[in-house]
Design an enzyme around this catalytic site. Sequence first.
Site, short mmCIF file in Angstrom:
data_model
loop_
_atom_site.label_atom_id
_atom_site.label_comp_id
_atom_site.label_asym_id
_atom_site.label_seq_id
_atom_site.Cartn_x
_atom_site.Cartn_y
_atom_site.Cartn_z
N ALA A 77 49.25 -5.03 -35.34
CA ALA A 77 48.45 -4.31 -36.33
C ALA A 77 49.38 -3.47 -37.18
O ALA A 77 50.49 -3.14 -36.77
CB ALA A 77 47.44 -3.42 -35.61
N GLY A 118 48.96 -7.14 -31.73
CA GLY A 118 47.92 -7.98 -32.34
C GLY A 118 48.44 -9.37 -32.69
O GLY A 118 47.67 -10.34 -32.70
N GLU A 121 48.25 -11.26 -29.63
CA GLU A 121 46.82 -11.45 -29.33
C GLU A 121 46.25 -12.59 -30.18
O GLU A 121 45.40 -13.36 -29.72
CB GLU A 121 46.06 -10.14 -29.57
CG GLU A 121 46.41 -9.08 -28.52
CD GLU A 121 45.82 -7.72 -28.82
OE1 GLU A 121 46.18 -7.14 -29.86
OE2 GLU A 121 45.00 -7.23 -28.02
N GLU A 141 51.70 -2.14 -27.06
CA GLU A 141 50.84 -1.08 -27.56
C GLU A 141 50.95 0.22 -26.76
O GLU A 141 50.75 1.31 -27.28
CB GLU A 141 49.37 -1.54 -27.57
CG GLU A 141 49.01 -2.50 -28.69
CD GLU A 141 49.28 -3.96 -28.34
OE1 GLU A 141 50.05 -4.23 -27.40
OE2 GLU A 141 48.72 -4.83 -29.03
#
Length: 729
Positions: A77, A118, A121, A141
């Site tokens: 992200a 992310g 992910e 994270e």
Amino acid sequence: MVNTMTLTWEATREFAVMAEYSTYGSVVVLQVNNPPVNSFSYHVRQGLVDGLEKAQRDPAIRSIVIMGKGRTFPAGADVREFGTASAGMMPDLLSVLAAVDTSPKPVVSAIHGTALGGGFELALASHYRLAVPSARVGLPEVHLGILPGAGGTQRLPRVVGVKTAIQMITTGQHIKAQQALSLGLVDKIVQGDLLKEAVSFARSIEGRPVEDRRISQKTVPDAEKVGEVVDAARKTIIRRARGAIAPMTCVQAIQASVLPFDVGMQRERELMAFLMTSWQAPAQQYAFFSEREVRRWSHPRDKRVNFKTAKPRVIKSVGVVGAGTMGVGITISLLQAGLKVVLLEVNKKQLDRGITTIQKTLSQKSASQRMSLLTTTMDYSALSDVDMVIEAVFESMRLKKEVFKKLDSITKPQAILASNTSGLDIDKIAAVTKRPDKVVGTHFFAPANIMRLLENILGKHTSAETIATAMQLGTTIGKVGVLVGNCPGFVGNRMLGPYVTEAVFLLEEGADPQDVDKAIEEFGFAMGPFRMGDLSGLDIGWRGRIEKGLTTEQGPPPATPPLYRRGNRYCPLADMLCMQGRLGQKTGAGWYRYEPGSRAALPDPVVQQMIREYRQEHGFKKRTISSQEIVERCLYPLINEGFHILDEGIAARSMDIDVTYLFGYGWPRHTGGPMYYAEKVVGLEKILRSLESYQAQYPDHHYLQPSPLLRDMVAKGTSLAALGTDSKL
Ligand SMILES: CCCCCCCCCCCCC[C@H](O)CC(=O)SCCNC(=O)CCNC(=O)[C@H](O)C(C)(C)COP(=O)(O)OP(=O)(O)OC[C@H]1O[C@@H](n2cnc3c(N)ncnc32)[C@H](O)[C@@H]1OP(=O)(O)O
């Protein structure tokens, strides 16, 4: 066929350029293009969703490849978006990943660089994953104070099991492609051109059902053991996390992966919201960006001297003077970075010991190659051709001046001369040379081959080119370089003074060393001041105090009041230990005692007795001191010194101080660093009022006197961030 396929762009470019859409026959390739790390900013998310929808609509398209353009697959992200309006703008990352997971056409993630957070992910939501051999994947994270909130805590354990998922997520480690393959996290490692290989692979799986490729539809392989795995993890993680809430929250989310996918996702979302709104997440994100921001350095007083205009010299060979612990650690760092090193030590035994340590420390694989870069010598003339010398001799001004005089006469005129002093005056050292512009402080931290901080000290005459070279050297050898000004102790050790002094005063009033250490360790430090002192060696501080004339090897200097030195309160307990030969771990006794061969600090009745007698002798009445008071009395004076440092222009920005403490002194990252903690967690007004209140109780503890800058900032409501760009500096 595929291998001979011409990769021409048939792409339409109506979508945001941050996710470029191109077709290769039946295959669509979506390339994320958001330099430098292809993070998922709003436009990337929108581009991906648009691209996926278009691919679904086109009957000629039978498979989809997602990749990153430039240096990497998406690295997560966009952390800069957190807390801004764009972060909440739809589509969010969860909906992008849902569109990938539920796509009826197979989606292949083709990974190069680092698929992190992310990004990884997204790969886990895809139906297939390819990686080049150099790729790395991971869910880091936790280092940003959050959890993998786009399904990572639910999909990862479905592939590798809860135990491995906890290990990966709570450490945030990056996994190499080969290991990812063996864990089942990637399906294939591809050599050669990734785009071609990915398109070829996508073609090969067209028409196959995607249902059984969806990780979300799988169950966790070690589900029946989840209770015992989580219990075991809880014990180690709570101890290791030292007050950071993210690691244990990650475990809670992973624990929910044994539930149906949607239920687990809901739990992940709730826990993510908890972390996102905690005070720790912004602190850790500040730490992440500050680590990078300090590369954009400028002179603390003269902003015109800065990283943009100053050009570093090219350094290919470095001389290191002194083969003690520091010299050896510095040598290892330089060799590991592929630099040529000439290590000089005048004591043959010491030199031999140093060479053995270097050989042992360098990894087996590259030892001989690295060792071939090393020359060792007892003769200064061997340094005549090096580009830079780092002096790492005993911390004595007399000795350092002698060394610098020799270096100045022997090395080539353009060579840079650096001192690894931990607090001596760089200008005095530079003054014995004919090239003060080329003299700089490069303060490494022990063990120098492990600790990331490099405190670079700018002397009065140090040139912009010299400081740029020291900063560049830090980057080359993988350190976090911070630029600071010249004053006794520089930034790090100067701030440590009040901390250690106040810790010892607490012993006079009733605390034992273990009480103080426990409170500081519960705050988040790996070690409290007394355990740390024993580890570093109590004689270092003692020698320093002797050199300053504050004490002598036999006790207080003649005609000195026992509890005062030069008008300031002074506690001689540490000197008393050193006079008994209790120098810390290396002598088996210091503030604590140590069993032979053990590093475990054991409370020592001898020390407790010594402190008791000392209290009686000087009329101190023992009282119970709370952990809160211990933390405030130790840390607030340290922070206060940080304000003095900013006021004097010794550090250009509060973030330079924070990074110094995060990387050199084990300040807990989840609190952001001392200055961030003071402003954003405690509040400057509260720090000021506490210092005032303690100062009223202890008027002769001069470190408790609030800094004028702190007072001024509280009065005016100024922020530390504004100060960094303020004309005051
Ligand atoms: C109110 C609450 C509601 C909550 C609701 C919950 C809903 C949840 C929905 C959100 C879902 C998001 C979930 C996701 O799991 C979260 C994440 O992905 S967080 C990010 C995870 N990724 C990382 O941590 C990677 C961080 N980056 C790195 O480790 C390194 O940068 C790198 C990628 C390995 C590259 O290293 P280097 O080559 O050395 O380069 P640099 O480190 O110098 O970086 C270059 C440059 O890029 C900037 N940068 C790097 N990563 C990011 C990033 N993720 N975001 C923004 N910027 C990034 C870095 O700062 C450098 O910038 P520069 O200094 O050059 O300006």
